[in-house]
Design an enzyme around this catalytic site. Structure first.
Site, PDB file in Angstrom:
ATOM      1  N   ASN A 144       0.841  -1.201   0.000  1.00  0.00           N
ATOM      2  CA  ASN A 144       0.000   0.000   0.000  1.00  0.00           C
ATOM      3  C   ASN A 144       0.869   1.241   0.000  1.00  0.00           C
ATOM      4  O   ASN A 144       2.096   1.150  -0.039  1.00  0.00           O
ATOM      5  CB  ASN A 144      -0.959  -0.030   1.196  1.00  0.00           C
ATOM      6  CG  ASN A 144      -0.194  -0.055   2.508  1.00  0.00           C
ATOM      7  OD1 ASN A 144       0.501   0.891   2.856  1.00  0.00           O
ATOM      8  ND2 ASN A 144      -0.300  -1.159   3.237  1.00  0.00           N
ATOM      9  N   ARG A 145       0.242   2.399   0.060  1.00  0.00           N
ATOM     10  CA  ARG A 145       0.953   3.654  -0.175  1.00  0.00           C
ATOM     11  C   ARG A 145       1.612   4.269   1.058  1.00  0.00           C
ATOM     12  O   ARG A 145       2.065   5.402   1.006  1.00  0.00           O
ATOM     13  CB  ARG A 145      -0.021   4.688  -0.762  1.00  0.00           C
ATOM     14  CG  ARG A 145      -0.496   4.354  -2.158  1.00  0.00           C
ATOM     15  CD  ARG A 145      -1.350   5.493  -2.671  1.00  0.00           C
ATOM     16  NE  ARG A 145      -1.911   5.215  -3.981  1.00  0.00           N
ATOM     17  CZ  ARG A 145      -1.230   5.323  -5.119  1.00  0.00           C
ATOM     18  NH1 ARG A 145       0.027   5.699  -5.102  1.00  0.00           N
ATOM     19  NH2 ARG A 145      -1.819   5.051  -6.261  1.00  0.00           N
TER      20      ARG A 145
END
Ligand code: CTP
Ligand code: CA
Length: 224
Positions: A34-35
């Site tokens: 994820n970011r």
């Protein structure tokens, strides 16, 4: 220089922090992540260290340099993160879960690299649910003071309030994920049993100092 001026109200306290994303392998070269950049977790580790705490950081893969002054262990998957957290837990006074733990992982990591076969349909990716590290720690009889983070995309106040109760933690920091990921600043809400306080957009280190100040003020001061 600001570091010198932080009150040493966490001297003698142990603070455990998770940070960054996790990476869940699918095959030898691919995976789910994820970011999360890890910047908020790094700032929290620094802010806790500035206040005199003994800090242990457990971090997923990030592009950040090793943090100064804190013990650091790198992990890849949610299950590795859970193991490192459990190993570090004895004697911990405060647990801050800043990591963006992948909720799911590929059910079976393939050895080697999956290859395209011409004319074949695309592969189907089955997922399993990862353990909830924060909820597990918060449910322990000897739980430290637990602080959760929540990156929401909408209805911040309502979602974050509900999440604090669902996770069973005394404090939850909520933010709008897409306005935080990778940036050097952030805005959030601090939620505890007394209600909600807005923390305006500021540099992540300033925000971390404010959050550690709020945590320190809430710790029981019976130290034996
Ligand atoms: N967390 C965790 N382990 C997980 C998932 C989340 O420790 N497997 C922690 C995060 O570090 C964060 C808090 O729980 O402090 C909330 O994470 P979040 O992803 O916002 O909550 P979820 O319960 O996973 O809900 P959602 O469906 O919104 O992702
Ligand atoms: Ca989640």
């Amino acid at each position: 220089i600001d570091a010198l001026f932080q009150p040493k109200d966490l001297a003698g306290r142990k603070v455990l922090i998770t940070a960054g994303p996790t990476f869940e392998p699918w095959d030898a070269v691919r995976g789910l992540t994820n970011r999360s950049s890890g910047k908020m977790g790094w700032a929290l580790a620094r802010a806790a260290w500035e206040r005199g705490a003994e800090v242990q950081l457990v971090a997923g893969p990030t592009a950040l340099d090793e943090p100064y002054g804190v013990r650091w262990v790198g992990v890849e998957t949610a299950r590795q993160m859970r193991e490192a957290v459990q190993a570090a837990l004895p004697g911990v006074d405060v647990f801050i879960a800043a990591a963006a733990v992948a909720d799911w992982r590929p059910a079976a990591a393939q050895p080697g690299k999956l290859k395209k076969q011409s004319g074949e349909p695309p592969p189907v990716l089955y997922l399993d649910t990862n353990p909830d590290i924060l909820a597990e720690v918060a449910a322990r009889a000897d739980a430290p003071y637990c602080v959760g983070f929540a990156a929401e995309t909408d209805n911040l106040a309502a979602n974050a309030q509900a999440k604090r109760l669902r996770k069973g933690v005394p404090m939850l920091i909520g933010n709008i994920g897409p306005q935080a990921f990778g940036r050097d600043d952030n805005a959030c809400v601090l939620i505890d049993a007394n209600g909600m306080t807005e923390l305006p957009r500021m540099d992540k280190l300033a925000l971390a100092r404010r959050i550690l100040h709020e945590i320190a003020a809430r710790l029981p001061n019976d130290q034996s």
